[in-house]
Motif scaffolding. Structure first.
Motif, PDB file in Angstrom:
ATOM      1  N   ARG A  15       0.860  -1.184   0.000  1.00 26.77           N
ATOM      2  CA  ARG A  15       0.000   0.000   0.000  1.00 26.77           C
ATOM      3  C   ARG A  15       0.893   1.229   0.000  1.00 26.77           C
ATOM      4  NH1 ARG A  15      -2.711   1.126   4.191  1.00 26.77           N
ATOM      5  NH2 ARG A  15      -1.754  -0.335   5.682  1.00 26.77           N
ATOM      6  N   PRO A  38       3.231   0.533 -10.284  1.00 28.68           N
ATOM      7  CA  PRO A  38       1.880   0.974  -9.887  1.00 28.68           C
ATOM      8  C   PRO A  38       1.260   1.879 -10.952  1.00 28.68           C
ATOM      9  CG  PRO A  38       3.545   2.219  -8.704  1.00 28.68           C
ATOM     10  CD  PRO A  38       4.278   1.160  -9.459  1.00 28.68           C
ATOM     11  N   PHE A  50      -1.178   4.939 -11.454  1.00 25.33           N
ATOM     12  CA  PHE A  50      -1.792   6.074 -10.778  1.00 25.33           C
ATOM     13  C   PHE A  50      -2.841   6.705 -11.701  1.00 25.33           C
ATOM     14  CE2 PHE A  50       2.446   5.705  -8.964  1.00 25.33           C
ATOM     15  CZ  PHE A  50       2.204   5.780  -7.614  1.00 25.33           C
ATOM     16  N   GLU A  51      -3.729   7.449 -11.080  1.00 26.32           N
ATOM     17  CA  GLU A  51      -4.710   8.241 -11.817  1.00 26.32           C
ATOM     18  C   GLU A  51      -4.461   9.708 -11.514  1.00 26.32           C
ATOM     19  OE1 GLU A  51      -8.898   6.788 -12.116  1.00 26.32           O
ATOM     20  OE2 GLU A  51      -8.230   5.366 -10.574  1.00 26.32           O
ATOM     21  N   TRP A 110      -9.890  12.273 -15.051  1.00 29.08           N
ATOM     22  CA  TRP A 110      -8.827  11.357 -14.654  1.00 29.08           C
ATOM     23  C   TRP A 110      -8.178  10.719 -15.873  1.00 29.08           C
ATOM     24  CZ3 TRP A 110      -7.564  11.804  -9.710  1.00 29.08           C
ATOM     25  CH2 TRP A 110      -8.529  12.234  -8.810  1.00 29.08           C
ATOM     26  N   GLU A 157      -5.104   7.627 -16.540  1.00 29.74           N
ATOM     27  CA  GLU A 157      -4.222   6.628 -15.942  1.00 29.74           C
ATOM     28  C   GLU A 157      -2.798   6.788 -16.463  1.00 29.74           C
ATOM     29  OE1 GLU A 157      -5.712   2.738 -16.541  1.00 29.74           O
ATOM     30  OE2 GLU A 157      -7.396   2.968 -15.145  1.00 29.74           O
ATOM     31  N   GLN A 163       1.119   4.956 -15.701  1.00 27.39           N
ATOM     32  CA  GLN A 163       1.862   3.890 -15.024  1.00 27.39           C
ATOM     33  C   GLN A 163       3.293   4.349 -14.747  1.00 27.39           C
ATOM     34  OE1 GLN A 163       2.217   0.212 -17.195  1.00 27.39           O
ATOM     35  NE2 GLN A 163       2.498  -0.991 -15.332  1.00 27.39           N
ATOM     36  N   TRP A 164       3.685   4.139 -13.494  1.00 24.95           N
ATOM     37  CA  TRP A 164       5.058   4.457 -13.091  1.00 24.95           C
ATOM     38  C   TRP A 164       5.879   3.180 -13.123  1.00 24.95           C
ATOM     39  CZ3 TRP A 164       8.048   3.089  -8.698  1.00 24.95           C
ATOM     40  CH2 TRP A 164       9.229   3.827  -8.565  1.00 24.95           C
ATOM     41  N   LEU A 184      -4.009  13.298  -7.440  1.00 23.11           N
ATOM     42  CA  LEU A 184      -3.378  11.998  -7.664  1.00 23.11           C
ATOM     43  C   LEU A 184      -4.153  10.946  -6.888  1.00 23.11           C
ATOM     44  CD1 LEU A 184      -0.955  10.421  -8.902  1.00 23.11           C
ATOM     45  CD2 LEU A 184       0.224  10.791  -6.727  1.00 23.11           C
ATOM     46  N   LYS A 185      -4.553   9.888  -7.575  1.00 24.02           N
ATOM     47  CA  LYS A 185      -5.339   8.819  -6.963  1.00 24.02           C
ATOM     48  C   LYS A 185      -4.632   7.483  -7.197  1.00 24.02           C
ATOM     49  CE  LYS A 185      -9.785   8.894  -7.700  1.00 24.02           C
ATOM     50  NZ  LYS A 185     -11.105   8.684  -8.360  1.00 24.02           N
ATOM     51  N   TYR A 186      -4.665   6.649  -6.153  1.00 24.70           N
ATOM     52  CA  TYR A 186      -4.109   5.297  -6.274  1.00 24.70           C
ATOM     53  C   TYR A 186      -4.967   4.336  -5.462  1.00 24.70           C
ATOM     54  CZ  TYR A 186      -0.968   1.292  -5.880  1.00 24.70           C
ATOM     55  OH  TYR A 186      -0.448   0.038  -5.922  1.00 24.70           O
ATOM     56  N   GLY A 187      -5.374   3.265  -6.094  1.00 25.03           N
ATOM     57  CA  GLY A 187      -6.212   2.280  -5.415  1.00 25.03           C
ATOM     58  C   GLY A 187      -7.565   2.818  -5.020  1.00 25.03           C
TER      59      GLY A 187
END
Length: 369
Positions: free
Chosen positions: A152, A194, A196-197, A209, A211, A213-214, A244-247
């Motif tokens: 996480r 991961p 990210f959005e 939003w 997407e 990818q890092w 920034l959004k993740y999960g």
């Protein structure tokens, strides 16, 4: 010997006194520097009621937003972000000089089922938030979604936007920046590549939003520097917010003030001046080309007086020479007031004409004395 015993006894007494004080000294900064917290006047209320929210430990003069959110617990935060909250019935409050506040919050049913919380988050400055358990009477209750095991990510430092606007942006090119932040893996498994959005919002509109990818891996207990590109539409200007959004959870938000592309305005002003001037010049050139020209090759507008025309327009002071063509033609009747001036003594219709005042000087005929 007795002195040594007294010294040892005094040391033991001091140790017994200082050890609790030392423990209290270490505990005091921890309590004083505690994280922001909120308390509620009551733990349950129905929709249409109100609850008093009191906070402490916040930074002075910070603007906060209070919301009733569903599908949330303090240990896991607001699951799903502010989409789980009753945003229309939220209230804003500013902390006082000591970092505290107290304000009534109307109770409304959130879009997600309970368990519910009263969520308080900082709108300006560094990110800070706190939750308090709250029950909305009459609202549905469902178990929380299972927390997925593994890694996480959590934001460790403040976010920032790197980059600057260039000359093309001044002329309407899409503004672009790089969102930079440091995240840490607080889970038990590594996080690999991961996704990210990244969302951008303008004013009161919802974020759009995208997407991203890092590429990389974050081991448990480790941190990593994340850089994600952000770009707006062409000609964008005003106050924007980058999220920034993740999960499914919003990790960070960063304001972005975009200047107006004044180069576009200057271009349109010049266009409105240059194009009419060019059309006028082209029109004048066409008119000058299609206008009929005189015998000398010049147009009637710019034609000057020729020598022959100037000669014909001069007043005559003598008799008009007769040409052979005039001799053959029948003489035209002469009108007295249009008769040309003649020399003194010349007979006109059998009479002598008077001499002109501005003519040649003549001698006056003398009569008999």
């Amino acid at each position: 010997m007795g002195g040594k015993m007294r010294t040892a006894a005094l040391g033991a007494v001091l140790a017994l006194v200082l050890v609790p004080l030392a423990g209290a000294t270490w505990a005091f900064p921890a309590s004083a520097a505690g994280r922001p917290s909120v308390t509620l006047s009551k733990s349950e209320a129905g929709a249409g009621g109100s609850v008093t929210v009191t906070g402490s430990g916040w930074r002075p003069g910070v603007l906060l937003m209070m919301l009733v959110c569903g599908q949330s617990v303090p240990s896991r935060g607001v699951i799903g972000g502010t989409n789980s909250c009753a945003n229309a019935d939220g209230r804003a409050v500013t902390t006082d000089a000591k970092g505290g506040f107290s304000k009534n919050l109307p109770v409304a049913e959130p879009p997600k089922p309970c368990p519910c919380v009263v969520h308080v988050a900082a709108v300006t400055g560094e990110k800070a938030e706190a939750d308090a358990i709250f029950m909305v009477a009459g609202h549905s209750v469902e178990p929380l979604p299972k927390e997925e095991g593994g890694g996480r990510l959590s934001v460790l430092t403040d976010t920032r936007l790197d980059g600057s606007s260039g000359l093309l942006t001044w002329f309407g090119s899409p503004p672009s920046r790089t969102l930079v932040l440091t995240v840490g893996n607080v889970g038990t498994a590594p996080v690999k590549n991961p996704v990210f959005e990244v969302g951008t919002s303008h004013g009161v509109f919802a974020p759009q939003w995208e997407e991203q990818q890092w590429r990389g891996s974050v081991a448990p207990g480790r941190k990593a520097l994340i850089r994600l590109p952000v770009e707006l539409s062409a000609g964008a200007h005003g106050d924007y917010t980058v999220s920034l959004k993740y999960g499914g959870k919003v990790l960070a938000e960063q304001p972005w003030g975009v200047g107006r592309p004044w180069g576009v305005t200057v271009f349109w002003i010049l266009l409105c001046v240059v194009v009419p001037a060019a059309v006028f010049r082209v029109g004048m050139a066409v008119v000058d080309r299609v206008r009929p020209r005189g015998p000398a090759g010049r147009t009637g507008r710019h034609r000057g007086l020729r020598l022959t025309e100037l000669t014909l327009r001069l007043p005559r002071t003598g008799p008009t020479p007769r040409t052979p063509a005039d001799a053959s033609a029948s003489p035209a009747p002469a009108l007295p007031w249009f008769t040309p001036d003649n020399d003194p003594g010349t007979a006109v219709n059998g009479q002598l004409s008077a001499p002109q005042e501005n003519g040649p000087t003549t001698q006056t005929r003398k009569g008999p004395t």
